[in-house]
Write a protein that holds these residues in place. Structure first.
Motif, PDB file in Angstrom:
ATOM      1  N   GLY A  91      85.567  73.414  29.842  1.00 22.95           N
ATOM      2  CA  GLY A  91      86.660  74.271  30.274  1.00 22.95           C
ATOM      3  C   GLY A  91      87.870  73.360  30.414  1.00 22.95           C
ATOM      4  O   GLY A  91      87.969  72.605  31.386  1.00 22.95           O
ATOM      5  N   SER A  92      88.723  73.357  29.403  1.00 21.69           N
ATOM      6  CA  SER A  92      89.868  72.433  29.367  1.00 21.69           C
ATOM      7  C   SER A  92      90.786  72.634  30.569  1.00 21.69           C
ATOM      8  O   SER A  92      90.812  73.720  31.158  1.00 21.69           O
ATOM      9  CB  SER A  92      90.673  72.649  28.088  1.00 21.69           C
ATOM     10  N   PRO A  93      91.563  71.612  30.920  1.00 19.93           N
ATOM     11  CA  PRO A  93      92.497  71.751  32.046  1.00 19.93           C
ATOM     12  C   PRO A  93      93.422  72.958  31.874  1.00 19.93           C
ATOM     13  O   PRO A  93      93.997  73.157  30.809  1.00 19.93           O
ATOM     14  CB  PRO A  93      93.283  70.442  32.019  1.00 19.93           C
ATOM     15  N   HIS A  94      93.504  73.759  32.916  1.00 19.73           N
ATOM     16  CA  HIS A  94      94.349  74.955  32.906  1.00 19.73           C
ATOM     17  C   HIS A  94      94.646  75.350  34.348  1.00 19.73           C
ATOM     18  O   HIS A  94      94.061  74.812  35.282  1.00 19.73           O
ATOM     19  CB  HIS A  94      93.654  76.108  32.166  1.00 19.73           C
ATOM     20  N   SER A  95      95.538  76.292  34.510  1.00 15.89           N
ATOM     21  CA  SER A  95      95.830  76.855  35.833  1.00 15.89           C
ATOM     22  C   SER A  95      96.138  78.335  35.660  1.00 15.89           C
ATOM     23  O   SER A  95      96.427  78.798  34.555  1.00 15.89           O
ATOM     24  CB  SER A  95      97.000  76.125  36.497  1.00 15.89           C
ATOM     25  N   HIS A  96      96.057  79.074  36.746  1.00 20.52           N
ATOM     26  CA  HIS A  96      96.384  80.497  36.758  1.00 20.52           C
ATOM     27  C   HIS A  96      96.760  80.886  38.188  1.00 20.52           C
ATOM     28  O   HIS A  96      96.467  80.148  39.128  1.00 20.52           O
ATOM     29  CB  HIS A  96      95.223  81.350  36.235  1.00 20.52           C
ATOM     30  N   PHE A  97      97.406  82.024  38.325  1.00 22.15           N
ATOM     31  CA  PHE A  97      97.890  82.438  39.640  1.00 22.15           C
ATOM     32  C   PHE A  97      96.794  83.059  40.513  1.00 22.15           C
ATOM     33  O   PHE A  97      97.012  83.347  41.678  1.00 22.15           O
ATOM     34  CB  PHE A  97      99.070  83.414  39.520  1.00 22.15           C
ATOM     35  N   GLY A 101      90.342  91.660  26.274  1.00 22.21           N
ATOM     36  CA  GLY A 101      89.583  91.233  25.101  1.00 22.21           C
ATOM     37  C   GLY A 101      90.208  90.100  24.330  1.00 22.21           C
ATOM     38  O   GLY A 101      89.703  89.695  23.281  1.00 22.21           O
ATOM     39  N   GLY A 102      91.294  89.534  24.836  1.00 21.78           N
ATOM     40  CA  GLY A 102      91.914  88.399  24.160  1.00 21.78           C
ATOM     41  C   GLY A 102      91.082  87.149  24.303  1.00 21.78           C
ATOM     42  O   GLY A 102      90.193  87.057  25.142  1.00 21.78           O
ATOM     43  N   GLY A 103      91.342  86.188  23.433  1.00 22.02           N
ATOM     44  CA  GLY A 103      90.622  84.919  23.489  1.00 22.02           C
ATOM     45  C   GLY A 103      90.957  84.139  24.743  1.00 22.02           C
ATOM     46  O   GLY A 103      92.031  84.286  25.317  1.00 22.02           O
ATOM     47  N   VAL A 104      90.035  83.318  25.182  1.00 22.97           N
ATOM     48  CA  VAL A 104      90.242  82.454  26.340  1.00 22.97           C
ATOM     49  C   VAL A 104      90.635  81.087  25.803  1.00 22.97           C
ATOM     50  O   VAL A 104      89.839  80.432  25.134  1.00 22.97           O
ATOM     51  CB  VAL A 104      88.983  82.365  27.225  1.00 22.97           C
ATOM     52  N   SER A 105      91.850  80.665  26.067  1.00 23.30           N
ATOM     53  CA  SER A 105      92.409  79.479  25.424  1.00 23.30           C
ATOM     54  C   SER A 105      91.816  78.168  25.924  1.00 23.30           C
ATOM     55  O   SER A 105      91.917  77.167  25.249  1.00 23.30           O
ATOM     56  CB  SER A 105      93.927  79.447  25.616  1.00 23.30           C
ATOM     57  N   TYR A 106      91.201  78.153  27.099  1.00 23.44           N
ATOM     58  CA  TYR A 106      90.759  76.872  27.651  1.00 23.44           C
ATOM     59  C   TYR A 106      89.298  76.545  27.358  1.00 23.44           C
ATOM     60  O   TYR A 106      88.754  75.600  27.885  1.00 23.44           O
ATOM     61  CB  TYR A 106      91.044  76.781  29.151  1.00 23.44           C
ATOM     62  N   PHE A 107      88.614  77.308  26.503  1.00 26.32           N
ATOM     63  CA  PHE A 107      87.297  76.929  26.021  1.00 26.32           C
ATOM     64  C   PHE A 107      87.441  76.507  24.570  1.00 26.32           C
ATOM     65  O   PHE A 107      87.850  77.292  23.724  1.00 26.32           O
ATOM     66  CB  PHE A 107      86.304  78.085  26.128  1.00 26.32           C
ATOM     67  N   GLY A 108      87.108  75.251  24.287  1.00 29.30           N
ATOM     68  CA  GLY A 108      87.281  74.722  22.953  1.00 29.30           C
ATOM     69  C   GLY A 108      85.965  74.300  22.342  1.00 29.30           C
ATOM     70  O   GLY A 108      84.907  74.572  22.873  1.00 29.30           O
ATOM     71  N   ASP A 109      86.067  73.605  21.223  1.00 29.76           N
ATOM     72  CA  ASP A 109      84.871  73.088  20.551  1.00 29.76           C
ATOM     73  C   ASP A 109      84.156  72.112  21.447  1.00 29.76           C
ATOM     74  O   ASP A 109      84.766  71.243  22.056  1.00 29.76           O
ATOM     75  CB  ASP A 109      85.255  72.418  19.237  1.00 29.76           C
ATOM     76  N   LYS A 110      82.843  72.254  21.526  1.00 27.89           N
ATOM     77  CA  LYS A 110      82.066  71.287  22.309  1.00 27.89           C
ATOM     78  C   LYS A 110      81.620  70.162  21.383  1.00 27.89           C
ATOM     79  O   LYS A 110      81.514  70.344  20.195  1.00 27.89           O
ATOM     80  CB  LYS A 110      80.907  71.932  23.037  1.00 27.89           C
ATOM     81  N   HIS A 117      92.803  72.745  36.899  1.00 27.26           N
ATOM     82  CA  HIS A 117      91.379  72.486  37.057  1.00 27.26           C
ATOM     83  C   HIS A 117      90.673  72.539  35.711  1.00 27.26           C
ATOM     84  O   HIS A 117      91.181  73.121  34.751  1.00 27.26           O
ATOM     85  CB  HIS A 117      90.743  73.466  38.052  1.00 27.26           C
ATOM     86  N   SER A 118      89.505  71.886  35.658  1.00 26.81           N
ATOM     87  CA  SER A 118      88.715  71.850  34.430  1.00 26.81           C
ATOM     88  C   SER A 118      87.258  71.626  34.814  1.00 26.81           C
ATOM     89  O   SER A 118      86.938  71.312  35.957  1.00 26.81           O
ATOM     90  CB  SER A 118      89.205  70.731  33.511  1.00 26.81           C
ATOM     91  N   ALA A 119      86.371  71.770  33.821  1.00 30.65           N
ATOM     92  CA  ALA A 119      84.944  71.532  34.052  1.00 30.65           C
ATOM     93  C   ALA A 119      84.299  71.080  32.754  1.00 30.65           C
ATOM     94  O   ALA A 119      84.653  71.554  31.675  1.00 30.65           O
ATOM     95  CB  ALA A 119      84.257  72.786  34.563  1.00 30.65           C
ATOM     96  N   VAL A 120      83.343  70.162  32.877  1.00 34.25           N
ATOM     97  CA  VAL A 120      82.512  69.722  31.758  1.00 34.25           C
ATOM     98  C   VAL A 120      81.070  70.013  32.153  1.00 34.25           C
ATOM     99  O   VAL A 120      80.634  69.656  33.250  1.00 34.25           O
ATOM    100  CB  VAL A 120      82.681  68.209  31.487  1.00 34.25           C
ATOM    101  N   CYS A 121      80.321  70.649  31.259  1.00 37.29           N
ATOM    102  CA  CYS A 121      78.926  70.948  31.528  1.00 37.29           C
ATOM    103  C   CYS A 121      78.080  69.729  31.167  1.00 37.29           C
ATOM    104  O   CYS A 121      77.978  69.354  30.004  1.00 37.29           O
ATOM    105  CB  CYS A 121      78.479  72.171  30.730  1.00 37.29           C
ATOM    106  N   LEU A 122      77.464  69.112  32.173  1.00 37.02           N
ATOM    107  CA  LEU A 122      76.643  67.916  31.982  1.00 37.02           C
ATOM    108  C   LEU A 122      75.199  68.275  31.652  1.00 37.02           C
ATOM    109  O   LEU A 122      74.522  67.537  30.934  1.00 37.02           O
ATOM    110  CB  LEU A 122      76.694  67.035  33.231  1.00 37.02           C
TER     111      LEU A 122
END
Length: 124
Positions: free
Chosen positions: A47-53, A114-123, A90-95
């Motif tokens: 979960g790449s670094p991002h923020s939201h309200f 239904g839009g794409g979630v921009s903070y999940f990228g290629d693993k 904030h961000s997260a990496v799945c170990l």
């Protein structure tokens, strides 16, 4: 506009919504004020670094994750949780492959459209 999920959400009857990068989710319930989401991560998913309200509270059901909130890193395992104030990066990496329950207030309208979630990228 008033939005409500069904009163009973039976996850065994639901398909996983694929978000990309080894991440998928199931919506567990929502209205205009709150949303709860079950999120499944494959090992290495990011979960790449991002923020939201939105205010966010997350509970780790299984697996192991490295979270970073506002520059501070912490490893979480099953039974642990995090609280994320609005607008903090904030961000997260799945170990280790795992699942999280994310709760948000107010509802994440972007999740419902239904839009794409921009903070999940290629693993890796």
């Amino acid at each position: 506009m008033e939005r409500n999920s069904e009163k009973y959400i039976l996850t065994e009857q639901m398909e996983w919504e694929q978000l990309g990068g080894g991440v998928s989710r199931k919506m567990l319930g929502y209205d205009n004020q709150i949303m709860m989401v079950l999120v499944k991560f494959e090992k290495g998913a990011l979960g790449s670094p991002h923020s939201h309200f939105h205010t966010q509270a997350t509970y780790c059901i299984e697996g192991k994750f490295e979270f970073e909130i506002d520059g501070v890193k912490q490893i979480l395992s099953a039974g642990d949780g995090v609280y994320i104030e609005p607008n903090l990066v904030h961000s997260a990496v799945c170990l280790e492959e795992g699942k999280l329950i994310d709760t948000f207030s107010p509802v994440r309208e972007d999740f419902l459209t239904g839009g794409g979630v921009s903070y999940f990228g290629d693993k890796d």
